[in-house]
Scaffold this motif. Structure first.
Motif: not given
Length: 149
Positions: A40-43, A59-72
């Motif tokens: 969650h580097l990108v939160d 294009t790195a690894r999925g868990p690097v991004v908090d997808e719930t926060a990204l959707v918002a």
């Protein structure tokens, strides 16, 4: 990257912190391994720090991004868009992600080029030949693991 590794880019690249880089970047492209430090580097805080016109590319690894926060962030215009080739809970997507018009989603095919796949095949063959000859694979990820067999 150290200054002595910059080659032709020396003098044209400025080292800044993550916090300094986010609000200045038009594109944030992630190229880090999955680890406790990058989870969650990108939160939500990182997304809020980005420009509203910024595009996030993972294009790195999925868990690097908090997808719930990204959707918002994509829904409310915190950032302009995202391009993803990896997902936090692959193959599942965060609810709402696929419906967003400001996303480009790929099915984890970032390495699917002839040159990359050819190199992958060459490395596999090189490792297999070395092992068949009784040696250590030259591209062993964790050579110390072999000592624990």
């Amino acid at each position: 990257m150290r200054d002595d590794e910059l080659g032709e880019f020396a003098g044209r690249v400025e080292h800044v912190s993550w916090q300094e880089m986010l609000p200045e970047s038009d594109f944030v492209s992630l190229h880090v391994p999955a680890s406790a430090d990058t989870h969650h580097l990108v939160d939500a805080a990182a997304l809020t720090a980005m420009k509203p016109t910024a595009i996030l590319v993972n294009t790195a690894r999925g868990p690097v991004v908090d997808e719930t926060a990204l959707v918002a962030a994509l829904r409310d215009g915190t950032i302009a868009g995202a391009g993803l080739d990896v997902y936090e809970n692959e193959p599942a997507l965060a609810p709402g992600l696929a419906e967003l018009p400001n996303t480009v989603l790929l099915p984890h095919v970032g390495s699917a080029t002839v040159s990359v796949r050819s190199e992958m095949a060459r490395l596999c063959a090189e490792n297999a030949v070395a092992i068949a000859r009784g040696g250590l694979a030259p591209h062993t990820v964790d050579p110390d693991a072999l000592n624990h067999r």
